[in-house]
Design an enzyme around this catalytic site. Structure first.
Site: not given
Ligand code: G6P
Length: 594
Positions: A2, A27, A71, A97-98, A467, A471, A474, A490, A589
């Site tokens: 949030c 956020r 969120w 937020n929390g 990764e 991507k 996501e 496997h 994020k």
């Molecule tokens: C969220 C973000 C990701 C990020 C992850 C860890 O899920 O959407 O992009 O990799 O958090 O975040 P950090 O800030 O610890 O890299």
């Protein structure tokens, strides 16, 4: 997660809050709301994004207000669960937020005392607690309410007839923007930058009382001084600058990000010999902890450090680390987090430090919580990253890991010189991948038609396959899995066929031959294969269905160029499918909850 914001000053609060909330949507963005205080409090909130909220607002002249973009944690996204939340009398409003751990008990207690709580949220207990303790002193009531809460309670409260915002920080970021006849409070700097570049980072346990002309910060009841910092990057850095999406802009910034990060690290190291003086100390066992994309950077870091330094490296997801029976003691730990606020990472640091480990944090956010929790911080210089899916911060994290390892590299001087030279040339190589964007976009058009995709790689490019898959899922909502090439047989082989393409990272290193064998096995099962191969590879054009050409670099640095191509691939697939690229559904994020 949030995003929260507060405004108090000589201007109308409503447009400022909406503008700031727009900057905080990364956020969380399932619902949002604002509250403006005058003699009474007006609350406007709804499900959906800030732009939609702006359309239903009635203009308001009030100059004190708070806002929230959500969120969901407690209760689905709905108008009633959206913030701000109010007390019974509707005189107090709170954004939060929390997550509040003891909210069930507090709810019961408040209900027994006659408070009627309307939403399913944990947050709603806060305005009711403030109401319960209010005896004419707003500040004292907030302090007493905060004293009841167990959990993460970063929040801002306003009250009818009060010309003050009262904020508390615990476990999520909160920053005060110090302006001229106005002050703001927000979860992140971009929300403040249109109004001021002077900020105060609040710390855990701080309570801030903010009026239009004054900022007072208290810790444990005593007024304290918190330094005012000047932000060096501008709002322009946090805007799209002509690109259709932040993600594309941020991928295109990668050559600059590498240069800026290296300039920071290497400016005084013209030769490799200079480098060896930069780290100091000895390196024994290393543990790397991180989440999400940063975890993938950590996995690449294992290959970098084990290859260069020849010490064992353990990499764990920060969220799983707290569950492992044995916590290492006396090791060098590296935690990687672009936001610097990921709760699982912060909890892992507490555990590491309790066992006497030294902790280096790699983060992109100056003044973030991780910088206070760790013993030492290494900043990546990626600038603000707005797209929820991390791209340039990941590349910057890799650069930080090379820099961390190089001073300890057990290689001869000539090899070290070579590596430093290659590192400096990386921006040019990444630019070559970006210049190949049209070709990648054409392959993406084909890939967009599938529902399941495997990504494979080997060695240092195995985490890059992971990764790349992350991507894709996501932002395009295509199911994708990253595998070590040799593992595909496997189990996942049962899923191969014409409808399941495989993206293979085959840039040349000592894993080339076995991955060629894997691709032959995959082709025999009729899966379409897209490969990332070096421009001088003459095997792949005959073997694979599509070849994305990648400039040749030292294998150690190949993750940087390869991930750039995979980021572009995911971007163009998501664009082809019409997805909301910068703000994918259900994600955020900065993850400040468990
Ligand atoms: C969220 C973000 C990701 C990020 C992850 C860890 O899920 O959407 O992009 O990799 O958090 O975040 P950090 O800030 O610890 O890299």
């Amino acid at each position: 997660m949030c995003g929260i914001v507060g405004y108090i000053g000589d201007k109308k609060a409503q447009p400022i809050l909406l503008n700031a909330l727009g900057k905080l949507e990364y956020r969380g963005y399932d619902s949002c709301g604002i509250a403006i205080a005058n003699k009474s409090i007006e609350v406007y909130k709804d499900v959906g994004r800030v732009k939609a909220l702006a359309k239903i607002l009635e203009p308001h002249n009030g100059k004190v207000g708070i806002g929230h973009t959500r969120w969901a944690t407690h209760g689905e996204p709905s108008k009633i669960n959206a913030h701000p939340h109010s007390d019974c009398a509707g005189k107090i409003a709170v954004v939060h937020n929390g997550t509040i751990n003891n909210f069930s008990r507090l709810r019961e207690m408040l209900a027994e005392e006659g408070h009627v709580l309307a939403s399913e949220t944990d947050t709603e207990v806060i305005p009711h607690l403030i109401e319960k303790y209010y005896d004419g002193d707003f500040e004292k009531a907030v302090e007493m309410a905060v004293g009841e809460i167990d959990g993460a309670y970063t929040m801002i409260a306003i009250m009818a007839g009060e010309s003050r915002l009262i904020a508390a920080r615990k476990d999520s970021p909160l920053i005060i923007g110090v302006g001229d006849r106005e002050n703001l409070i927000a979860s992140d700097v971009p929300a403040l930058l249109d109004y001021t570049s002077r900020v105060i980072y609040l710390e855990d346990g701080d309570i801030a009382v903010v009026s239009a002309s004054d900022v007072k910060v208290k810790q444990n009841g005593a007024v304290i001084d918190r330094e005012v910092h000047e932000i060096s990057w501008s709002m322009e850095d946090a805007q799209k600058g002509g690109y259709e999406h932040f993600m594309l802009k941020e991928i295109h910034e990668q050559p600059k990000v590498i240069r800026d990060t290296l300039t920071d690290y290497l400016s005084k190291a013209e030769t490799a010999a200079d480098l060896t003086g930069m780290g100091g100390g000895s390196l024994e066992n290393i543990i790397i902890l991180a989440c999400g994309t940063s975890y993938h950077a950590g996995l690449v870091g294992k290959y970098i450090i084990e290859d260069l330094v020849n010490v064992p490296v353990r990499v764990e997801m920060a969220d799983e680390f707290s569950l492992s029976g044995q916590s290492p003691a006396g090791n060098q730990a590296i935690v990687i987090t672009q936001s610097g606020e990921t709760l699982d990472v912060l909890k892992a640091i507490k555990r590491l430090k309790a066992n006497g480990n030294r902790v280096i944090a790699v983060t992109n956010v100056v003044g973030s919580s991780v910088t206070r929790a760790a013993d030492r911080t290494i900043y990546t210089r990626a600038g603000p990253e707005i797209c929820v899916a991390a791209t340039k911060t990941f590349v910057a994290q890799l650069i930080a890991l090379y820099w961390l390892a190089l001073p300890y590299a057990r290689v001869n001087a000539a090899r070290l010189d070579e590596l430093v030279l290659e590192l400096r040339q990386l921006p040019v190589k990444v630019q070559q991948v970006l210049d190949n964007e049209a070709e990648i976009a054409a392959y993406a058009k084909k890939l967009a038609a599938y529902d399941n995709v495997f990504y494979i790689g080997k060695g240092i490019n195995y985490p890059i396959a992971m990764e790349g898959a992350l991507k894709l899922k996501e932002i395009s909502y295509i199911h994708a899995e990253g595998y070590a090439a040799g593992e595909l047989k496997h189990g996942p082989f049962s899923l191969l066929g014409e409808k399941t393409p495989v993206v293979a990272v085959v840039t040349q290193d000592n894993t080339y031959e076995p991955i060629v064998t894997s691709i032959k096995e995959i082709k025999a099962r009729h899966s379409p294969v897209i490969v990332l191969a070096n421009e001088d590879d003459d095997v792949m054009p005959d073997l694979a269905d599509s070849v994305i050409t990648i400039p040749r670099v030292d294998p150690l640095f190949s993750p940087v160029v390869n991930i750039t191509a995979l980021q572009l691939l995911a971007y163009f697939v998501a664009k082809e499918r019409g997805c909301p690229i910068d703000f994918p559904r259900n994600l955020a994020k900065t993850v400040t909850v468990e």
